[in-house]
Design a protein around this motif. Structure first.
Motif, PDB file in Angstrom:
ATOM      1  N   UNK A 197      17.965   3.455  -5.568  1.00 22.53           N
ATOM      2  CA  UNK A 197      18.806   3.912  -6.678  1.00 22.53           C
ATOM      3  C   UNK A 197      18.084   4.881  -7.606  1.00 22.53           C
ATOM      4  N   UNK A 198      16.804   4.613  -7.886  1.00 20.34           N
ATOM      5  CA  UNK A 198      16.127   5.348  -8.958  1.00 20.34           C
ATOM      6  C   UNK A 198      14.947   6.216  -8.514  1.00 20.34           C
ATOM      7  N   UNK A 199      14.391   5.988  -7.323  1.00 21.50           N
ATOM      8  CA  UNK A 199      13.238   6.769  -6.890  1.00 21.50           C
ATOM      9  C   UNK A 199      13.714   7.931  -6.030  1.00 21.50           C
ATOM     10  N   UNK A 200      13.420   9.153  -6.469  1.00 23.07           N
ATOM     11  CA  UNK A 200      13.918  10.339  -5.768  1.00 23.07           C
ATOM     12  C   UNK A 200      13.177  10.572  -4.466  1.00 23.07           C
ATOM     13  N   UNK A 256       0.808  -1.228   0.000  1.00 22.93           N
ATOM     14  CA  UNK A 256       0.000   0.000   0.000  1.00 22.93           C
ATOM     15  C   UNK A 256       0.834   1.267   0.000  1.00 22.93           C
ATOM     16  N   UNK A 257       1.982   1.255   0.687  1.00 19.97           N
ATOM     17  CA  UNK A 257       2.835   2.445   0.712  1.00 19.97           C
ATOM     18  C   UNK A 257       3.440   2.691  -0.672  1.00 19.97           C
ATOM     19  N   UNK A 258       3.779   1.629  -1.369  1.00 14.77           N
ATOM     20  CA  UNK A 258       4.290   1.758  -2.737  1.00 14.77           C
ATOM     21  C   UNK A 258       3.362   2.597  -3.600  1.00 14.77           C
ATOM     22  N   UNK A 259       2.045   2.432  -3.412  1.00 16.72           N
ATOM     23  CA  UNK A 259       1.095   3.115  -4.294  1.00 16.72           C
ATOM     24  C   UNK A 259       0.964   4.606  -4.012  1.00 16.72           C
ATOM     25  N   UNK A 260       1.671   5.100  -2.995  1.00 13.97           N
ATOM     26  CA  UNK A 260       1.744   6.545  -2.798  1.00 13.97           C
ATOM     27  C   UNK A 260       2.733   7.192  -3.767  1.00 13.97           C
ATOM     28  N   UNK A 261       3.599   6.399  -4.367  1.00 19.03           N
ATOM     29  CA  UNK A 261       4.680   6.951  -5.194  1.00 19.03           C
ATOM     30  C   UNK A 261       4.205   7.404  -6.583  1.00 19.03           C
ATOM     31  N   UNK A 262       3.401   6.616  -7.339  1.00 17.28           N
ATOM     32  CA  UNK A 262       3.038   7.051  -8.698  1.00 17.28           C
ATOM     33  C   UNK A 262       2.296   8.380  -8.754  1.00 17.28           C
ATOM     34  N   UNK A 263       1.500   8.700  -7.721  1.00 16.15           N
ATOM     35  CA  UNK A 263       0.726   9.947  -7.753  1.00 16.15           C
ATOM     36  C   UNK A 263       1.618  11.172  -7.624  1.00 16.15           C
ATOM     37  N   UNK A 264       2.902  10.979  -7.334  1.00 15.81           N
ATOM     38  CA  UNK A 264       3.828  12.114  -7.248  1.00 15.81           C
ATOM     39  C   UNK A 264       4.196  12.653  -8.621  1.00 15.81           C
ATOM     40  N   UNK A 265       3.982  11.862  -9.676  1.00 10.48           N
ATOM     41  CA  UNK A 265       4.367  12.351 -11.000  1.00 10.48           C
ATOM     42  C   UNK A 265       3.337  12.068 -12.087  1.00 10.48           C
TER      43      UNK A 265
END
Length: 443
Positions: A428-431, A361-370
């Motif tokens: 490495x890749x997620x800011x 569930x925490x992972x799915x907070x990341x795509x909405x950032x971009x």
């Protein structure tokens, strides 16, 4: 938009409004997702007697369990784009009715190809539910209020297994031979029927967007939309087109990251009962209660990690560290199985469930950032559908390893290493901050 009342500007009043929103929409969609997961993974319990009855190999089961995700992959993006056009109530109704019918038909499989076709169709019908829920919540909740809600909805997977495991055990224990049908046949029929009922109810119980919510006052609707618009303005230049989302490096990094996590999650879902049985348990009800305890840890992992992530306004560390814990649990299962330690196997499964499921569930907070708009609807579906191909490969891989070596240990270690790749990718890749990565596009 209606003017905001001054009484809705305090923090306590804003919290009250969004609590009302969460209580109105989250319990029902969580229930739908619970039943979806019950119908998706009850094949893991059916396997315990179905393979012997039908004279199928582990490889046949692994292929059938995994082919679900091919249907999922092919139909998830179209399903989510359709949600943008017809709305969540109609979409969830369509999804639940379809997979409920297919789940019941699973009771009459007799040849491997029947199994493969129905599992593919089940995946095709369920496609879009998970990303659809993610997108649906973005219509109602800003990011800083969404982590706990997503955690509750996504906790449907361990909750379904927590509740469904003992229920499946008892259904199979007490229905074998009833009206001339096997225990696994009754399992598919009894657990498939509620999906049809929930599908019918979805159309009447869900509200598509805040502006259509008759259960909110004018001021409350205005405030919800105001906070969502304020967040959109703050995030600024996110990608809006699906074509643009496909050109973002971050989209493909997130696909690979979630793929690695789902490898571990699919292993727990489809082979958890078999790993417990291999540890020395043969009573179906006992296996059900043990798996219930294991997935209770998965549920706690989701809720606690989602709450902690919201509290700290941070997603990278909470996703990566949870995935690392999940991988360590799978390694412990492998070592314990090799050493013949029953307690170690169960403890390892609990740790793996808490970490792996807690990261999702925490992972799915990341795509909405971009991503936003059509890019969010299609991008989330693309990430989820591609990543869930891990559910196709992982069961087949573990089944093949078991057939070749008569042990799950080596396969579990390899899958744990794959899950650890997710940790490396995130750091490495997620800011740390919302990305400014953009693509050239026409308005």
């Amino acid at each position: 938009m209606a003017e905001l009342s001054t009484t809705t500007t305090t923090s306590a009043e804003r919290d009250r409004i969004f609590r009302r929103v969460v209580l109105q929409i989250v319990p029902f969609i969580t229930l739908v997702y619970v039943i979806a997961w019950v119908d998706r993974v009850n094949v893991g319990f059916a396997k315990l007697t179905m393979l012997e009855d039908l004279h199928w190999s582990e490889a046949v089961y692994g292929a059938g369990a995994g082919i679900f995700f091919l249907g999922y992959f092919l139909f998830e993006v179209p399903s989510n784009l359709l949600l943008e056009k017809i709305g969540a109530p109609k979409t969830i109704m369509r999804i639940a009715l379809g997979w409920g019918v297919v789940s019941i038909l699973m009771a009459w499989v007799s040849a491997p190809w029947h199994f493969y076709v129905l599992r593919f169709l089940q995946g095709a019908f369920e496609a879009g539910l998970h990303p659809g829920i993610i997108v649906y919540l973005t219509y109602w909740l800003p990011t800083h209020r969404r982590g706990k809600a997503v955690a509750i909805c996504m906790s449907a997977s361990p909750l379904a297994l927590l509740i469904g495991s003992p229920i499946a055990g008892y259904i199979m224990k007490y229905t074998d031979g009833l009206l001339g049908h096997a225990d696994w046949q009754w399992l598919f029929v009894i657990e498939g029927a509620p999906s049809i009922l929930l599908g019918a109810l979805a159309y009447f119980l869900l509200t598509d967007r805040p502006r259509n919510a008759t259960w909110l006052t004018d001021d409350e609707r205005a405030h919800v939309e105001h906070e969502l618009q304020a967040e959109a303005a703050e995030l600024g230049g996110r990608e809006h087109s699906l074509r643009g989302a496909l050109r973002l490096r971050s989209t493909w990094v997130l696909i690979l990251t979630l793929f690695c996590i789902i490898c571990g999650n699919a292993t727990l879902s489809f082979y958890g009962p078999s790993l417990v049985a291999a540890a020395g348990f043969d009573d179906l009800a006992t296996i059900g209660w043990i798996m219930s305890a294991v997935f209770a840890f998965g549920w706690l992992g989701m809720i606690v990690n989602g709450w902690w992530s919201d509290r700290r306004h941070e997603a990278r560390w909470h996703t990566a560290c949870a995935a690392a814990v999940g991988a360590s649990g799978l390694v412990l299962v492998a070592l314990a199985q090799h050493a013949g330690s029953t307690v170690g196997v169960i403890a390892g499964l609990a740790i793996a469930a808490a970490g792996t499921m807690g990261s999702i569930p925490v992972f799915w907070s990341i795509p909405t950032r971009f991503l936003s708009g059509t890019a969010l609807a299609g991008g989330v579906a693309l990430i989820n559908s591609c990543a869930n191909l891990a559910g196709y490969f992982s069961p087949q891989f573990l089944g093949a390893m078991k057939s070749a070596s008569d042990s799950y240990s080596l396969g579990l270690v390899i899958i744990a290493c794959v899950e650890l790749v997710a940790v490396v990718l995130i750091f490495t890749f997620i800011s740390k901050e919302p990305t400014t990565e953009r693509t050239d596009r026409t308005p």
